[in-house]
Design a protein around this motif. Structure first.
Motif, short mmCIF file in Angstrom:
data_model
loop_
_atom_site.label_atom_id
_atom_site.label_comp_id
_atom_site.label_asym_id
_atom_site.label_seq_id
_atom_site.Cartn_x
_atom_site.Cartn_y
_atom_site.Cartn_z
N VAL A 95 0.85 -1.18 0.00
CA VAL A 95 0.00 0.00 0.00
C VAL A 95 0.89 1.23 0.00
CG1 VAL A 95 -1.74 1.28 1.27
CG2 VAL A 95 -1.83 -1.21 1.24
N GLN A 96 0.57 2.16 -0.88
CA GLN A 96 1.30 3.42 -0.94
C GLN A 96 0.34 4.58 -1.04
OE1 GLN A 96 4.16 3.09 -4.22
NE2 GLN A 96 5.76 2.73 -2.71
N LEU A 97 0.65 5.64 -0.28
CA LEU A 97 -0.08 6.89 -0.36
C LEU A 97 0.94 7.98 -0.62
CD1 LEU A 97 -1.49 5.03 2.06
CD2 LEU A 97 -3.00 7.01 2.18
N VAL A 98 0.69 8.79 -1.62
CA VAL A 98 1.64 9.83 -1.99
C VAL A 98 0.89 11.15 -2.10
CG1 VAL A 98 3.31 10.62 -3.67
CG2 VAL A 98 3.06 8.16 -3.23
N LEU B 79 -7.38 10.85 -3.52
CA LEU B 79 -8.08 11.61 -2.49
C LEU B 79 -7.67 13.06 -2.60
CD1 LEU B 79 -9.77 11.40 0.26
CD2 LEU B 79 -7.51 11.29 1.35
N TYR B 80 -8.61 13.96 -2.35
CA TYR B 80 -8.32 15.39 -2.44
C TYR B 80 -8.72 16.11 -1.16
CZ TYR B 80 -8.14 14.31 -7.42
OH TYR B 80 -7.82 13.77 -8.63
N LEU B 81 -8.02 17.20 -0.90
CA LEU B 81 -8.40 18.12 0.17
C LEU B 81 -8.36 19.52 -0.41
CD1 LEU B 81 -9.12 18.52 3.18
CD2 LEU B 81 -6.67 18.89 3.59
N GLN B 82 -9.55 20.07 -0.66
CA GLN B 82 -9.66 21.44 -1.14
C GLN B 82 -9.70 22.36 0.07
OE1 GLN B 82 -9.82 22.96 -4.31
NE2 GLN B 82 -9.77 24.85 -3.12
N MET B 83 -8.75 23.27 0.15
CA MET B 83 -8.65 24.16 1.30
C MET B 83 -8.86 25.60 0.85
SD MET B 83 -5.40 22.45 3.27
CE MET B 83 -4.25 22.84 1.95
N ASN B 84 -9.88 26.22 1.39
CA ASN B 84 -10.19 27.62 1.09
C ASN B 84 -10.09 28.47 2.35
OD1 ASN B 84 -10.86 26.89 -1.61
ND2 ASN B 84 -12.96 26.39 -0.99
N SER B 85 -10.04 29.76 2.14
CA SER B 85 -9.99 30.72 3.26
C SER B 85 -8.92 30.31 4.27
CB SER B 85 -11.37 30.79 3.94
OG SER B 85 -12.36 31.18 3.03
N LEU B 86 -7.75 30.03 3.77
CA LEU B 86 -6.68 29.54 4.64
C LEU B 86 -6.24 30.59 5.64
CD1 LEU B 86 -4.76 27.49 2.00
CD2 LEU B 86 -5.57 26.59 4.19
N LYS B 87 -5.87 30.13 6.82
CA LYS B 87 -5.45 30.98 7.92
C LYS B 87 -4.03 30.58 8.34
CE LYS B 87 -10.18 30.79 9.73
NZ LYS B 87 -11.00 30.44 10.92
N ALA C 16 0.92 23.67 8.63
CA ALA C 16 1.24 22.36 9.20
C ALA C 16 1.72 21.44 8.08
CB ALA C 16 0.00 21.74 9.86
N MET C 17 2.22 20.29 8.50
CA MET C 17 2.45 19.20 7.56
C MET C 17 1.14 18.44 7.45
SD MET C 17 4.83 17.82 5.67
CE MET C 17 6.46 18.06 6.39
N TYR C 18 0.71 18.20 6.24
CA TYR C 18 -0.56 17.52 5.99
C TYR C 18 -0.30 16.10 5.50
CZ TYR C 18 -3.28 21.73 6.72
OH TYR C 18 -3.89 22.83 7.28
N TYR C 19 -1.05 15.17 6.07
CA TYR C 19 -0.89 13.76 5.74
C TYR C 19 -2.23 13.16 5.33
CZ TYR C 19 3.37 14.18 8.56
OH TYR C 19 4.59 14.56 9.08
N CYS C 20 -2.19 12.24 4.38
CA CYS C 20 -3.35 11.42 4.13
C CYS C 20 -3.09 10.04 4.73
CB CYS C 20 -3.68 11.31 2.65
SG CYS C 20 -2.40 10.56 1.63
N ALA C 21 -4.16 9.36 5.07
CA ALA C 21 -4.05 8.07 5.73
C ALA C 21 -5.23 7.20 5.35
CB ALA C 21 -4.00 8.26 7.24
N ALA C 22 -5.07 5.90 5.52
CA ALA C 22 -6.14 4.97 5.18
C ALA C 22 -6.27 3.93 6.29
CB ALA C 22 -5.85 4.28 3.86
N ARG C 23 -7.50 3.50 6.50
CA ARG C 23 -7.76 2.44 7.47
C ARG C 23 -8.96 1.64 7.02
NH1 ARG C 23 -11.76 2.85 11.40
NH2 ARG C 23 -10.43 1.65 12.84
N ASP C 24 -9.02 0.41 7.45
CA ASP C 24 -10.21 -0.41 7.23
C ASP C 24 -11.29 0.05 8.18
OD1 ASP C 24 -8.44 -3.59 6.73
OD2 ASP C 24 -8.65 -1.80 5.47
N GLY C 25 -12.53 0.03 7.70
CA GLY C 25 -13.63 0.37 8.59
C GLY C 25 -14.01 1.84 8.52
N SER D 48 -3.53 16.56 -2.99
CA SER D 48 -3.91 15.29 -3.58
C SER D 48 -3.19 14.16 -2.87
CB SER D 48 -3.55 15.25 -5.07
OG SER D 48 -4.20 16.27 -5.79
N CYS D 49 -3.81 13.01 -2.87
CA CYS D 49 -3.21 11.82 -2.27
C CYS D 49 -3.50 10.65 -3.19
CB CYS D 49 -3.78 11.58 -0.89
SG CYS D 49 -3.26 10.03 -0.11
N ALA D 50 -2.47 10.17 -3.86
CA ALA D 50 -2.62 9.03 -4.76
C ALA D 50 -2.44 7.74 -3.98
CB ALA D 50 -1.61 9.12 -5.89
N LEU D 51 -3.42 6.87 -4.09
CA LEU D 51 -3.44 5.63 -3.34
C LEU D 51 -3.23 4.44 -4.28
CD1 LEU D 51 -4.15 4.03 -0.69
CD2 LEU D 51 -6.53 4.14 -1.47
#
Length: 121
Positions: free
Chosen positions: A2-5, A78-86, A91-100, A21-24
């Protein structure tokens, strides 16, 4: 394996927007959650949003109404659209995956990307 980038981080001015973006790859679970987390220096990693295998999304109060989690199943991304940033979104942003189901606890996720830095000034 499994790879997430992640990709798409960078520097932006207050009020600006970024899309992460997070390519899985290699993940075959049918019931899962894809989550976004962030970690600022000296702080714990916090969950900010996620999307489950049914397409249901969930958001932390700190980003609700500003950030949007989505995914493209054809692209396994997977995407994270971020608007009105403060500045406090820096931070460092991470994507993650889990069963369930989605979960706010970072320790519940078994698969992680390498992270991408977001700086808001």
């Amino acid at each position: 394996d499994v790879q997430l980038v992640e990709s798409g981080g960078g520097s932006v001015q207050t009020g600006g927007s970024l899309t992460l973006s997070c390519a899985l790859s290699g993940y075959t679970s049918k019931t899962y959650c894809m989550g976004w987390f962030r970690q600022a220096p000296g702080k714990e990693r916090e969950g900010i949003g996620g999307i489950d295998s049914y397409g249901r999304t969930t958001y932390a109060d700190s980003v609700k109404g500003r950030f949007t989690v989505s995914r493209d199943n054809d692209k396994n991304t997977l995407y994270l659209q971020m608007n009105s940033l403060k500045p406090e979104d820096t931070a460092m942003y991470y994507c993650a995956a889990r069963d369930g189901n989605c979960n706010w606890l970072a320790g519940k996720y078994g698969y992680w990307g390498q992270g991408t830095q977001v700086t808001v000034s």
